[in-house]
Structures are given as C-alpha cells and as structure tokens.
Design a protein around this motif. Sequence first.
Motif, PDB file in Angstrom:
ATOM      1  N   CYS A  98       0.926  -1.264   0.034  1.00 48.34           N
ATOM      2  CA  CYS A  98       0.027   0.028   0.012  1.00 48.34           C
ATOM      3  C   CYS A  98       0.927   1.322   0.066  1.00 48.34           C
ATOM      4  N   ALA A 100      -0.852   4.369  -0.314  1.00 51.35           N
ATOM      5  CA  ALA A 100      -1.763   5.600  -0.137  1.00 51.35           C
ATOM      6  C   ALA A 100      -1.192   6.396   1.046  1.00 51.35           C
ATOM      7  N   GLU A 101      -1.910   7.318   1.339  1.00 48.46           N
ATOM      8  CA  GLU A 101      -1.661   8.482   2.116  1.00 48.46           C
ATOM      9  C   GLU A 101      -1.172   7.918   3.558  1.00 48.46           C
ATOM     10  N   SER A 102      -2.001   7.407   4.243  1.00 47.83           N
ATOM     11  CA  SER A 102      -1.784   6.658   5.560  1.00 47.83           C
ATOM     12  C   SER A 102      -0.381   5.908   5.591  1.00 47.83           C
ATOM     13  N   CYS A 103      -0.387   5.135   4.749  1.00 43.52           N
ATOM     14  CA  CYS A 103       0.583   4.202   4.539  1.00 43.52           C
ATOM     15  C   CYS A 103       2.150   4.864   4.154  1.00 43.52           C
ATOM     16  N   CYS A 139      -4.748   1.709  -0.693  1.00 45.49           N
ATOM     17  CA  CYS A 139      -5.469   1.680   0.457  1.00 45.49           C
ATOM     18  C   CYS A 139      -6.169   0.261   0.423  1.00 45.49           C
ATOM     19  N   LEU A 140      -5.649  -0.499   1.625  1.00 45.61           N
ATOM     20  CA  LEU A 140      -6.001  -1.974   1.820  1.00 45.61           C
ATOM     21  C   LEU A 140      -7.235  -1.894   2.927  1.00 45.61           C
ATOM     22  N   GLY A 141      -7.616  -0.600   3.238  1.00 43.89           N
ATOM     23  CA  GLY A 141      -8.665  -0.574   4.500  1.00 43.89           C
ATOM     24  C   GLY A 141      -8.008  -0.926   5.712  1.00 43.89           C
ATOM     25  N   CYS A 143      -5.634   1.242   7.242  1.00 45.89           N
ATOM     26  CA  CYS A 143      -4.917   2.261   7.564  1.00 45.89           C
ATOM     27  C   CYS A 143      -4.710   2.640   9.173  1.00 45.89           C
ATOM     28  N   SER A 146      -1.080   1.103   9.520  1.00 44.68           N
ATOM     29  CA  SER A 146      -0.165   1.319   8.453  1.00 44.68           C
ATOM     30  C   SER A 146       1.457   1.321   9.119  1.00 44.68           C
ATOM     31  N   ALA A 148       0.942  -1.231   5.480  1.00 44.62           N
ATOM     32  CA  ALA A 148       0.252  -2.299   5.255  1.00 44.62           C
ATOM     33  C   ALA A 148       0.519  -2.872   3.863  1.00 44.62           C
TER      34      ALA A 148
HETATM   35  S1  FES Z   1      -3.637   3.979   3.390  1.00 42.79           S
HETATM   36 FE1  FES Z   1      -2.724   2.018   3.207  1.00 42.79          FE
HETATM   37  S2  FES Z   1      -4.227   0.829   4.186  1.00 42.79           S
HETATM   38 FE2  FES Z   1      -5.058   2.669   3.926  1.00 42.79          FE
END
Ligand code: FES
Length: 173
Positions: A98, A100-103, A139-141, A143, A146, A148
Amino acid sequence: MPKRDRWDASNGAGAPAPAAHWDEAPRVRALIAAYDGVPGALLPILHALQEDFGFIDARAVPLVAEGLNLSRAEVVGVIGFYADFREEPPGRHILKVCRAESCQAMGSEPLTGHVLDRLGVEMGGTTPDGAITVETVYCLGNCALSPAVMLDGRLHGRVSSATIDRLIAEARS
Ligand code: FES
C-alpha cells in the motif's frame, strides 16, 4: 516497460491481432457470453478474465472487442488505463504494497524500496524464479495499522523491513 509501450511494441498498431487458434478462446467466449446484454460489461469482463487467468492475455482482446462490438484499440485503452489489470502471468505469490496516504505517512516508500531491493524487481515485476509479483495498491482498508501490505490476499499491518523479509522467505519456502 510501460503498459502502452508493451502493447504498441508487440503489434505495431496498439491492438493485438485476432486469436485464430487459441485453445483458451472457447473459455474466453463463454465468459464474455455470461455478460450478454449487461450494460457496461467491459470492465466486469476484464476483471473476470483476470480472475480466471491471473492476467489479461493479449489474445483475449480481439474476442472481447468482437463480443462487445468495440474496437480492439478501445479494449486495449481500458486495459492500459487501469493499473490493476495485468498483461503478463503473475508469479505464484502476489505481494501488494500500500502506497496511499496513511501508509506513506508511516514509511511505505522506504518499505517499498526495501521490497524491490530484496526481490530485485521493479514495481509490477515478477522475480525471475516466478515466485513473487509485487504490485502497488492504494489503500487496503488497514490504515490504522499502516504501513500495510497484502500477501496472497492476507493483510499484514505495521509492516517493517523485517516483516517483509519474513514474508518473502515464507512465500519462497
Ligand atoms: S492507506 Fe494503506 S491501508 Fe489505507
């Protein structure tokens, strides 16, 4: 090689030639027929092909185009647009990282670098032994845990370089 370049290099016109004597053609035609009359069937059919074969074989493109009354270039364009569609057979294991932002905030970029270094591949590539394909996912849901990753459909959270090394070793064992 970027997706579009690969299509263009393989056929010179950006659209695969018809699959005259492909053993899997009946299987593909049956899959397409299951969506007969369904509006917007192209994406579901492509997803179903990938689910069934693990990737979208270029030889399926003319069959999909014919079945949906589209040009081959239109089908190729959709496959090229969505990063999720694979155009080559994947490895025996699929590792999704992942980004995405959080990760990202929790270190997914250095972690991605570690994964690629360990496997000796570029993002989207498969190790030469055919063991592992590495892909980006947004995003793997997961977050809250993270960074993930997902290996063969199984989620892993708060992943470190050591976790990656363990997962790769397990996948190869
Ligand atoms: S941003 Fe990585 S799991 Fe949601």
